[in-house]
Design a protein around this motif. Structure first.
Motif, PDB file in Angstrom:
ATOM      1  N   ALA A 146       0.895  -1.077  -0.116  1.00  0.00           N
ATOM      2  CA  ALA A 146       0.111   0.071  -0.048  1.00  0.00           C
ATOM      3  C   ALA A 146       0.743   1.404   0.216  1.00  0.00           C
ATOM      4  O   ALA A 146       0.542   2.405  -0.563  1.00  0.00           O
ATOM      5  CB  ALA A 146      -0.976  -0.097   1.187  1.00  0.00           C
ATOM      6  N   HIS A 147       2.072   1.142   0.898  1.00  0.00           N
ATOM      7  CA  HIS A 147       2.602   2.361   0.862  1.00  0.00           C
ATOM      8  C   HIS A 147       4.056   2.417   0.652  1.00  0.00           C
ATOM      9  O   HIS A 147       4.766   3.348   0.824  1.00  0.00           O
ATOM     10  CB  HIS A 147       2.505   3.041   2.194  1.00  0.00           C
ATOM     11  CG  HIS A 147       0.982   2.920   2.830  1.00  0.00           C
ATOM     12  ND1 HIS A 147       0.101   3.943   2.361  1.00  0.00           N
ATOM     13  CD2 HIS A 147       0.396   2.214   3.595  1.00  0.00           C
ATOM     14  CE1 HIS A 147      -1.057   3.645   2.928  1.00  0.00           C
ATOM     15  NE2 HIS A 147      -0.923   2.880   3.674  1.00  0.00           N
ATOM     16  N   GLY A 148       4.752   1.083   0.322  1.00  0.00           N
ATOM     17  CA  GLY A 148       6.129   1.157   0.135  1.00  0.00           C
ATOM     18  C   GLY A 148       7.074   0.832   1.360  1.00  0.00           C
ATOM     19  O   GLY A 148       6.447   0.913   2.629  1.00  0.00           O
ATOM     20  N   SER A 149       8.191   0.669   1.168  1.00  0.00           N
ATOM     21  CA  SER A 149       9.140   0.057   2.281  1.00  0.00           C
ATOM     22  C   SER A 149       9.338   1.084   3.537  1.00  0.00           C
ATOM     23  O   SER A 149       9.458   0.579   4.443  1.00  0.00           O
ATOM     24  CB  SER A 149      10.248  -0.262   1.689  1.00  0.00           C
ATOM     25  OG  SER A 149      11.158   0.843   1.072  1.00  0.00           O
ATOM     26  N   ARG A 150       9.316   2.251   3.362  1.00  0.00           N
ATOM     27  CA  ARG A 150       9.116   3.297   4.079  1.00  0.00           C
ATOM     28  C   ARG A 150       8.275   3.214   5.476  1.00  0.00           C
ATOM     29  O   ARG A 150       8.402   3.627   6.439  1.00  0.00           O
ATOM     30  CB  ARG A 150       9.588   4.934   3.890  1.00  0.00           C
ATOM     31  CG  ARG A 150      10.745   4.861   2.795  1.00  0.00           C
ATOM     32  CD  ARG A 150      10.964   6.353   2.453  1.00  0.00           C
ATOM     33  NE  ARG A 150      12.313   6.435   1.793  1.00  0.00           N
ATOM     34  CZ  ARG A 150      12.665   7.410   1.301  1.00  0.00           C
ATOM     35  NH1 ARG A 150      12.257   8.730   1.389  1.00  0.00           N
ATOM     36  NH2 ARG A 150      13.795   7.667   0.798  1.00  0.00           N
ATOM     37  N   ALA A 153      11.333  -2.037  -7.278  1.00  0.00           N
ATOM     38  CA  ALA A 153      11.500  -0.500  -8.038  1.00  0.00           C
ATOM     39  C   ALA A 153      12.219   0.275  -7.370  1.00  0.00           C
ATOM     40  O   ALA A 153      13.006   1.269  -7.691  1.00  0.00           O
ATOM     41  CB  ALA A 153       9.951  -0.230  -8.348  1.00  0.00           C
ATOM     42  N   GLU A 154      11.904   0.209  -5.858  1.00  0.00           N
ATOM     43  CA  GLU A 154      12.571   1.066  -5.045  1.00  0.00           C
ATOM     44  C   GLU A 154      13.993   1.037  -5.062  1.00  0.00           C
ATOM     45  O   GLU A 154      14.840   1.782  -4.512  1.00  0.00           O
ATOM     46  CB  GLU A 154      11.974   1.050  -3.582  1.00  0.00           C
ATOM     47  CG  GLU A 154      10.475   1.650  -3.444  1.00  0.00           C
ATOM     48  CD  GLU A 154      10.038   1.377  -2.081  1.00  0.00           C
ATOM     49  OE1 GLU A 154      11.015   1.044  -0.940  1.00  0.00           O
ATOM     50  OE2 GLU A 154       8.980   1.671  -1.727  1.00  0.00           O
ATOM     51  N   SER A 155      14.292  -0.363  -4.941  1.00  0.00           N
ATOM     52  CA  SER A 155      15.913  -0.982  -4.934  1.00  0.00           C
ATOM     53  C   SER A 155      16.533  -0.088  -6.063  1.00  0.00           C
ATOM     54  O   SER A 155      17.953  -0.200  -5.840  1.00  0.00           O
ATOM     55  CB  SER A 155      16.187  -2.571  -4.969  1.00  0.00           C
ATOM     56  OG  SER A 155      15.829  -2.691  -6.090  1.00  0.00           O
ATOM     57  N   LEU A 171      17.999   2.981  -2.219  1.00  0.00           N
ATOM     58  CA  LEU A 171      19.128   2.084  -2.599  1.00  0.00           C
ATOM     59  C   LEU A 171      19.663   1.074  -1.738  1.00  0.00           C
ATOM     60  O   LEU A 171      20.304   0.027  -2.136  1.00  0.00           O
ATOM     61  CB  LEU A 171      20.375   2.986  -3.195  1.00  0.00           C
ATOM     62  CG  LEU A 171      20.073   3.813  -4.298  1.00  0.00           C
ATOM     63  CD1 LEU A 171      21.294   4.896  -4.458  1.00  0.00           C
ATOM     64  CD2 LEU A 171      19.950   2.919  -5.578  1.00  0.00           C
ATOM     65  N   SER A 172      19.514   1.195  -0.434  1.00  0.00           N
ATOM     66  CA  SER A 172      19.762   0.205   0.688  1.00  0.00           C
ATOM     67  C   SER A 172      18.887  -1.332   0.321  1.00  0.00           C
ATOM     68  O   SER A 172      19.635  -2.290   0.845  1.00  0.00           O
ATOM     69  CB  SER A 172      19.287   0.843   2.017  1.00  0.00           C
ATOM     70  OG  SER A 172      17.817   0.737   2.300  1.00  0.00           O
ATOM     71  N   LEU A 173      17.987  -1.196  -0.542  1.00  0.00           N
ATOM     72  CA  LEU A 173      17.362  -2.588  -0.906  1.00  0.00           C
ATOM     73  C   LEU A 173      18.281  -3.202  -1.869  1.00  0.00           C
ATOM     74  O   LEU A 173      17.884  -4.353  -2.035  1.00  0.00           O
ATOM     75  CB  LEU A 173      15.848  -2.329  -1.383  1.00  0.00           C
ATOM     76  CG  LEU A 173      14.753  -1.892  -0.287  1.00  0.00           C
ATOM     77  CD1 LEU A 173      13.547  -1.176  -1.121  1.00  0.00           C
ATOM     78  CD2 LEU A 173      14.544  -2.554   0.606  1.00  0.00           C
ATOM     79  N   ALA A 174      19.108  -2.559  -2.716  1.00  0.00           N
ATOM     80  CA  ALA A 174      19.839  -3.113  -3.805  1.00  0.00           C
ATOM     81  C   ALA A 174      20.197  -4.462  -3.446  1.00  0.00           C
ATOM     82  O   ALA A 174      20.264  -5.564  -4.075  1.00  0.00           O
ATOM     83  CB  ALA A 174      20.573  -2.102  -4.601  1.00  0.00           C
ATOM     84  N   ARG A 178       9.128  -8.907 -15.098  1.00  0.00           N
ATOM     85  CA  ARG A 178       9.003  -7.877 -13.684  1.00  0.00           C
ATOM     86  C   ARG A 178       8.361  -6.727 -14.690  1.00  0.00           C
ATOM     87  O   ARG A 178       7.508  -5.925 -13.763  1.00  0.00           O
ATOM     88  CB  ARG A 178      10.033  -7.681 -13.192  1.00  0.00           C
ATOM     89  CG  ARG A 178      10.663  -8.826 -12.396  1.00  0.00           C
ATOM     90  CD  ARG A 178      11.612  -8.456 -11.258  1.00  0.00           C
ATOM     91  NE  ARG A 178      11.994  -9.676 -10.529  1.00  0.00           N
ATOM     92  CZ  ARG A 178      13.113  -9.561  -9.627  1.00  0.00           C
ATOM     93  NH1 ARG A 178      14.092  -8.500 -10.071  1.00  0.00           N
ATOM     94  NH2 ARG A 178      13.589 -10.755  -9.219  1.00  0.00           N
ATOM     95  N   GLY A 179       8.895  -6.147 -15.650  1.00  0.00           N
ATOM     96  CA  GLY A 179       8.434  -5.109 -16.309  1.00  0.00           C
ATOM     97  C   GLY A 179       6.799  -5.156 -16.723  1.00  0.00           C
ATOM     98  O   GLY A 179       5.932  -4.158 -16.634  1.00  0.00           O
ATOM     99  N   THR A 180       6.682  -6.383 -17.258  1.00  0.00           N
ATOM    100  CA  THR A 180       5.159  -6.541 -17.805  1.00  0.00           C
ATOM    101  C   THR A 180       4.265  -6.694 -16.587  1.00  0.00           C
ATOM    102  O   THR A 180       2.927  -5.872 -16.625  1.00  0.00           O
ATOM    103  CB  THR A 180       4.919  -8.033 -18.477  1.00  0.00           C
ATOM    104  OG1 THR A 180       6.155  -7.723 -19.606  1.00  0.00           O
ATOM    105  CG2 THR A 180       3.650  -8.202 -18.970  1.00  0.00           C
TER     106      THR A 180
END
Length: 204
Positions: free
Chosen positions: A32-36, A114-116, A121-124, A169-171
């Protein structure tokens, strides 16, 4: 008279349920809101526990997100096709068809991915292990097709695996965003046929 009291759950069963509830709550928050939004306190509250319980089971937000990536990257692997190409095509169709109901797990995974690449970037590095596993899985499917002759010798399994991950993933991201009007089942079958045509050996 029979004692009808319910059996007490073991410590392992209680621990397993707690971890499942925490991961499900984190999945919903990220979807719903992303990793943060997935702080230990917020996840604990959403799961019906305290921050301390979440910290006890996972230790840190980074560890929680690491396990969340694995938790959300789950899919069925069809095995009934007689050729490597057939099994790979079935997998592509099943992967995309899993987006039919826009499940929270898939949405959370795609948001984290997507966030990574930018916003977080800490998710990468957290994705490195899972992406390596996914690439190895696809390389193995491609090699099976090369071995049985259903996939053409022009295909480099390592390059093709990276291309497939990007395509899938893009699709999937499109199906969650601007392509919500697309009939997922028909579209998934069409993509699978397209992948099969591009990989097939000339005589297949």
């Amino acid at each position: 008279m029979t004692d009808a009291r319910p059996e007490r759950r073991t410590q392992a069963e209680r621990r397993s349920e707690t971890r499942r509830r925490v991961l499900d709550a984190a999945t919903a928050l990220v979807a719903a809101h992303g990793s943060r939004a997935a702080s230990l306190a917020a996840v604990g509250e959403a799961a019906g526990y305290s921050r301390g319980i979440v910290n006890h089971h996972f230790g840190s937000k980074a560890r929680l997100l690491t396990e969340l990536i694995e938790h959300t990257q789950q899919f069925e692997v069809p095995t009934d096709a007689p050729t490597g190409l057939g099994r790979l095509s079935q997998f592509v169709e099943a992967y995309l068809n899993g987006m039919h109901d826009r499940p929270a797990r898939s949405q959370a995974f795609l948001k984290l991915w997507a966030e990574s690449a930018g916003a977080e970037l800490s998710l990468a590095p957290l994705f490195a292990e899972r992406d390596a596993w996914f690439r190895d899985f696809l390389v193995e499917q491609l090699r099976q097709g090369l071995d049985d002759g259903s996939i053409g010798k022009h295909v480099d399994p390592h390059f093709a695996a990276v291309t497939l991950i990007g395509q899938l993933r893009g699709t999937a991201m499109m199906l969650f965003s601007t392509a919500r009007d697309v009939p997922v089942a028909e579209f998934s079958a069409d993509v699978a046929r397209s992948v099969a045509r591009s990989l097939a050996a000339p005589h297949s």
